[in-house]
Design an enzyme around this catalytic site. Structure first.
Site, PDB file in Angstrom:
ATOM      1  N   GLU A   1       9.641  -4.089  10.205  1.00 20.59           N
ATOM      2  CA  GLU A   1      10.032  -2.801   9.616  1.00 20.59           C
ATOM      3  C   GLU A   1      10.586  -1.856  10.677  1.00 20.59           C
ATOM      4  OE1 GLU A   1       7.176  -1.014   6.972  1.00 20.59           O
ATOM      5  OE2 GLU A   1       8.292   0.874   6.886  1.00 20.59           O
TER       6      GLU A   1
ATOM      7  N   LYS B   1      -0.869  -9.467   2.842  1.00 19.36           N
ATOM      8  CA  LYS B   1      -0.125  -8.991   4.011  1.00 19.36           C
ATOM      9  C   LYS B   1      -1.031  -8.025   4.767  1.00 19.36           C
ATOM     10  CE  LYS B   1       3.140  -5.629   3.863  1.00 19.36           C
ATOM     11  NZ  LYS B   1       2.538  -4.668   4.837  1.00 19.36           N
TER      12      LYS B   1
ATOM     13  N   GLU C   1      -1.099  -5.512   8.624  1.00 17.08           N
ATOM     14  CA  GLU C   1      -0.307  -4.964   9.719  1.00 17.08           C
ATOM     15  C   GLU C   1      -0.936  -5.261  11.079  1.00 17.08           C
ATOM     16  OE1 GLU C   1       0.285  -0.772   9.064  1.00 17.08           O
ATOM     17  OE2 GLU C   1       1.029  -1.079   7.014  1.00 17.08           O
TER      18      GLU C   1
ATOM     19  N   ASP D   1      -1.138  -6.248  -0.449  1.00 21.56           N
ATOM     20  CA  ASP D   1      -1.168  -5.602   0.860  1.00 21.56           C
ATOM     21  C   ASP D   1      -2.586  -5.121   1.153  1.00 21.56           C
ATOM     22  OD1 ASP D   1       0.085  -4.712   3.125  1.00 21.56           O
ATOM     23  OD2 ASP D   1       1.140  -3.047   2.165  1.00 21.56           O
TER      24      ASP D   1
ATOM     25  N   ASP E   1       0.845  -1.205   0.000  1.00 24.30           N
ATOM     26  CA  ASP E   1       0.000   0.000   0.000  1.00 24.30           C
ATOM     27  C   ASP E   1       0.879   1.253   0.000  1.00 24.30           C
ATOM     28  OD1 ASP E   1       0.883  -0.079   2.617  1.00 24.30           O
ATOM     29  OD2 ASP E   1      -1.081   0.253   3.527  1.00 24.30           O
ATOM     30  N   SER E   2       2.205   1.063   0.060  1.00 24.80           N
ATOM     31  CA  SER E   2       3.137   2.179  -0.154  1.00 24.80           C
ATOM     32  C   SER E   2       2.889   2.819  -1.511  1.00 24.80           C
ATOM     33  CB  SER E   2       4.587   1.697  -0.058  1.00 24.80           C
ATOM     34  OG  SER E   2       4.776   0.562  -0.881  1.00 24.80           O
TER      35      SER E   2
HETATM   36  O1  KIV Z   1       3.526  -1.095   1.722  1.00 29.92           O
HETATM   37  C1  KIV Z   1       4.676  -1.544   1.630  1.00 29.92           C
HETATM   38  O2  KIV Z   1       5.378  -1.351   0.646  1.00 29.92           O
HETATM   39  C2  KIV Z   1       5.185  -2.321   2.749  1.00 29.92           C
HETATM   40  C3  KIV Z   1       6.637  -2.680   2.745  1.00 29.92           C
HETATM   41  C4  KIV Z   1       7.440  -1.506   3.101  1.00 29.92           C
HETATM   42  C5  KIV Z   1       6.933  -3.840   3.599  1.00 29.92           C
HETATM   43  O3  KIV Z   1       4.455  -2.613   3.651  1.00 29.92           O
END
Ligand code: KIV
Length: 298
Positions: free
Chosen positions: A196, A127, A129, A97, A58-59
């Protein structure tokens, strides 16, 4: 005329890396390589380079869509980018994510949204959090057959609670919490865990203690694998680069140079040159000129 069923093109049959490979790599002490990827051409190159896993993080909200943080990213935006990556990759394990508010409200929401990554966007795993507060959602997603990667330490979806993008786990109490959460995520069935921006000693301790692979970002060399945001490591995103990023290229500089040269070429009429120009056969051209000269268009 033959009526035989066409033989599938073998090059189109994809053989992706698996979560089992992650586990085997840890057992054999082989590092796992992961990078984020958000689009078709980048995913093609990552895959061809032999990356183990592509995380559609989600970056992308920050490095591709220009949001201030990852909070505004929506499911539809994630799925759109996941589909582009899935069309490109034929070897990497693909991880989607889960964006903010797609798994926090209810366990049902979490399972439904996790399922969309696999059913609608070609991902192999998701993924999300968080630690102990997310165990119900994680267990339910896994029981639906969807592999889950955990994420502890600096978790960007918690930045308002954490007080900003700061390293985590630098006191005994906060380090203990991350350590305990890591044990819980392992126990709940996560296949892997991102750590992280935590102290390298803590990440190494966790990596030695749990059986699932840890993937570090700003967490030192003691993790079982490493991940970086692709735009950061390519030097594409110049707004902010965390200290832990190693820049492998300066694509921002290179693109600025190319754009500047193009603009100058256009202004000075150096582009397009003869070799960039479409021509037509001389007789066709002469015929056209003849028609126009005959005043056909009056
Ligand atoms: O969103 C993302 O790119 C991430 C990575 C930095 C692990 O969560």
């Amino acid at each position: 005329m033959s009526t035989a069923t066409p033989i599938p093109n073998l090059q189109e049959i994809k053989k992706h890396k698996t979560i089992q490979l992650f586990r085997q790599k840890k057992e054999h002490g082989e590092p796992i390589s992961m990078l984020t990827g958000y689009d078709y051409p980048t995913a093609l190159m990552l895959d061809q380079a032999g990356i183990d896993a592509i995380l559609v993080g989600d970056s992308l909200g920050m490095v591709v869509l220009g949001y201030e943080n990852t909070m505004p990213v929506k499911m539809e935006e994630m799925l759109h980018h996941c589909r582009a990556v899935a069309r490109a990759a034929s070897s990497a394990l693909l991880i989607g994510d889960m964006p903010f508010m797609s798994y926090q409200v209810s366990v049902e929401d979490a399972v439904r949204n996790a399922g969309r990554f696999l059913q609608e966007a070609g991902m192999h795993a998701v993924k999300l959090e968080g630690g102990s507060e997310r165990l119900d959602a994680i267990r339910a997603i896994i029981s639906a057959g969807i592999p889950v990667m955990g994420h502890l330490g600096l978790t960007p979806q918690y930045i308002h609670a954490l007080g900003g993008f700061q390293p985590q786990g630098r006191t005994t109490a906060t380090a203990r919490r991350i350590f305990e959460d890591a044990l819980l995520l392992e126990e709940s069935g996560c296949f892997s865990l991102v750590l992280e921006s935590v102290p390298a000693r803590l990440a190494e301790l966790i990596s030695k203690r749990i059986s699932i692979p840890t993937i570090g970002i700003g967490a030192g060399a003691g993790c079982d694998g490493q991940v970086l945001v692709v735009n950061d490591m390519l030097g594409l995103f110049d707004r902010f680069t965390p200290r832990f990023v190693k820049k492998y290229a300066d694509l921002h500089g290179e693109m600025q140079r190319a754009f500047g040269e193009y603009i100058k070429d256009v202004l000075e009429r150096r582009f397009p040159a003869q070799e960039h120009t479409v021509e037509m056969p001389e007789e066709q051209w002469q015929a056209l000129l003849g028609e126009i000269a005959a005043d056909k268009y009056k």
